[in-house]
Design a protein around this motif. Structure first.
Motif, short mmCIF file in Angstrom:
data_model
loop_
_atom_site.label_atom_id
_atom_site.label_comp_id
_atom_site.label_asym_id
_atom_site.label_seq_id
_atom_site.Cartn_x
_atom_site.Cartn_y
_atom_site.Cartn_z
N LYS A 39 0.86 -1.19 0.00
CA LYS A 39 0.00 0.00 0.00
C LYS A 39 0.89 1.24 0.00
O LYS A 39 1.98 1.22 0.59
CB LYS A 39 -0.86 0.07 1.27
CG LYS A 39 -1.99 -0.88 1.32
CD LYS A 39 -2.78 -0.63 2.60
CE LYS A 39 -3.87 -1.65 2.76
NZ LYS A 39 -4.65 -1.43 3.99
N ARG A 41 0.86 5.68 0.34
CA ARG A 41 0.20 6.98 0.50
C ARG A 41 0.54 7.83 -0.71
O ARG A 41 1.57 7.63 -1.36
CB ARG A 41 0.67 7.67 1.78
CG ARG A 41 0.17 6.94 3.01
CD ARG A 41 0.54 7.67 4.26
NE ARG A 41 -0.01 6.97 5.40
CZ ARG A 41 0.28 7.25 6.64
NH1 ARG A 41 1.13 8.24 6.91
NH2 ARG A 41 -0.26 6.58 7.62
N THR A 72 -8.33 4.57 -0.56
CA THR A 72 -8.92 4.55 0.77
C THR A 72 -8.56 5.84 1.49
O THR A 72 -7.38 6.17 1.62
CB THR A 72 -8.40 3.35 1.59
OG1 THR A 72 -8.64 2.15 0.85
CG2 THR A 72 -9.07 3.28 2.95
N VAL A 73 -9.59 6.56 1.92
CA VAL A 73 -9.38 7.78 2.72
C VAL A 73 -9.34 7.34 4.17
O VAL A 73 -10.31 6.78 4.69
CB VAL A 73 -10.49 8.81 2.47
CG1 VAL A 73 -10.28 10.04 3.34
CG2 VAL A 73 -10.56 9.19 1.00
N CYS A 74 -8.22 7.58 4.84
CA CYS A 74 -8.03 7.17 6.23
C CYS A 74 -8.56 8.24 7.16
O CYS A 74 -8.41 9.44 6.91
CB CYS A 74 -6.55 6.91 6.51
SG CYS A 74 -5.85 5.67 5.42
N ASN A 75 -9.15 7.81 8.26
CA ASN A 75 -9.72 8.73 9.24
C ASN A 75 -8.61 9.19 10.20
O ASN A 75 -8.54 8.79 11.35
CB ASN A 75 -10.85 8.03 10.01
CG ASN A 75 -11.61 9.00 10.88
OD1 ASN A 75 -11.51 10.21 10.74
ND2 ASN A 75 -12.40 8.45 11.81
N THR A 76 -7.72 10.02 9.67
CA THR A 76 -6.60 10.54 10.45
C THR A 76 -6.60 12.05 10.36
O THR A 76 -7.30 12.64 9.54
CB THR A 76 -5.26 10.00 9.89
OG1 THR A 76 -5.15 10.38 8.52
CG2 THR A 76 -5.17 8.49 10.02
N ILE A 79 -5.91 14.22 7.11
CA ILE A 79 -6.44 13.10 6.34
C ILE A 79 -5.35 12.56 5.43
O ILE A 79 -4.63 13.31 4.78
CB ILE A 79 -7.68 13.55 5.52
CG1 ILE A 79 -8.83 13.85 6.46
CG2 ILE A 79 -8.08 12.48 4.51
CD1 ILE A 79 -10.06 14.39 5.78
N THR A 80 -5.23 11.25 5.42
CA THR A 80 -4.30 10.60 4.50
C THR A 80 -5.09 9.70 3.55
O THR A 80 -6.17 9.22 3.89
CB THR A 80 -3.25 9.75 5.25
OG1 THR A 80 -3.92 8.81 6.08
CG2 THR A 80 -2.33 10.61 6.08
N VAL A 81 -4.54 9.52 2.38
CA VAL A 81 -5.17 8.67 1.36
C VAL A 81 -4.18 7.59 0.99
O VAL A 81 -3.01 7.86 0.72
CB VAL A 81 -5.56 9.50 0.12
CG1 VAL A 81 -6.19 8.61 -0.94
CG2 VAL A 81 -6.50 10.64 0.49
N GLU A 82 -4.64 6.34 1.01
CA GLU A 82 -3.81 5.21 0.65
C GLU A 82 -4.32 4.59 -0.65
O GLU A 82 -5.52 4.55 -0.90
CB GLU A 82 -3.82 4.14 1.74
CG GLU A 82 -3.12 4.55 3.00
CD GLU A 82 -3.11 3.44 4.04
OE1 GLU A 82 -2.22 3.48 4.90
OE2 GLU A 82 -3.99 2.55 4.00
#
Length: 123
Positions: A39, A41, A72-76, A79-82
């Motif tokens: 994966k 980012r 996948t948009v991460c709930n951080t 925001i980070t996208v993987e």
């Protein structure tokens, strides 16, 4: 004797055009080749590939549209996208490996023999 207008040839040509529409261009196979490892980012991909964020975004959207990459948009915070390859894109692994091997052979043919460490780094 088969002609180029035979149904078999037309089907083969259509399949080749479809393939090139999906993975053709300067960046798509490079992106997939790198993404097959794990994966990633978005910013990691920008740095790893050496591509502008605008171009990478466009290429990833097209790969996602063709079901070769998932986003996948991460709930951080921030925001980070993987991004990750799909099982469908894994069907390209043998093609990508064959292209790598051909690229090494072609470079040797055109430019001349390279040091073994340099050839391995290309693969």
């Amino acid at each position: 004797m088969k002609t180029f207008s035979s149904p078999e040839c037309q089907g083969a040509h259509r399949a080749m055009r479809d393939t090139l529409d999906v993975i053709g261009g300067k960046w798509k196979l490079v992106i997939l080749s790198i993404m097959l490892q794990r994966k990633w980012r978005f910013k990691e991909l920008v740095r790893e590939i050496g591509i502008s964020p605008r171009i990478l975004s466009k290429e990833l959207q097209e790969l996602e549209m063709n079901k070769l990459v998932t986003r996948t948009v991460c709930n951080t915070r921030p925001i980070t996208v993987e991004y990750e390859v799909t099982p469908h894109s894994r069907s390209l692994e043998t093609v990508i490996q064959a292209l790598r091997e051909w690229g090494v052979m072609h470079r040797q043919e055109v430019i001349g023999k390279k040091e073994p460490a340099q050839v391995e780094a290309i693969v």
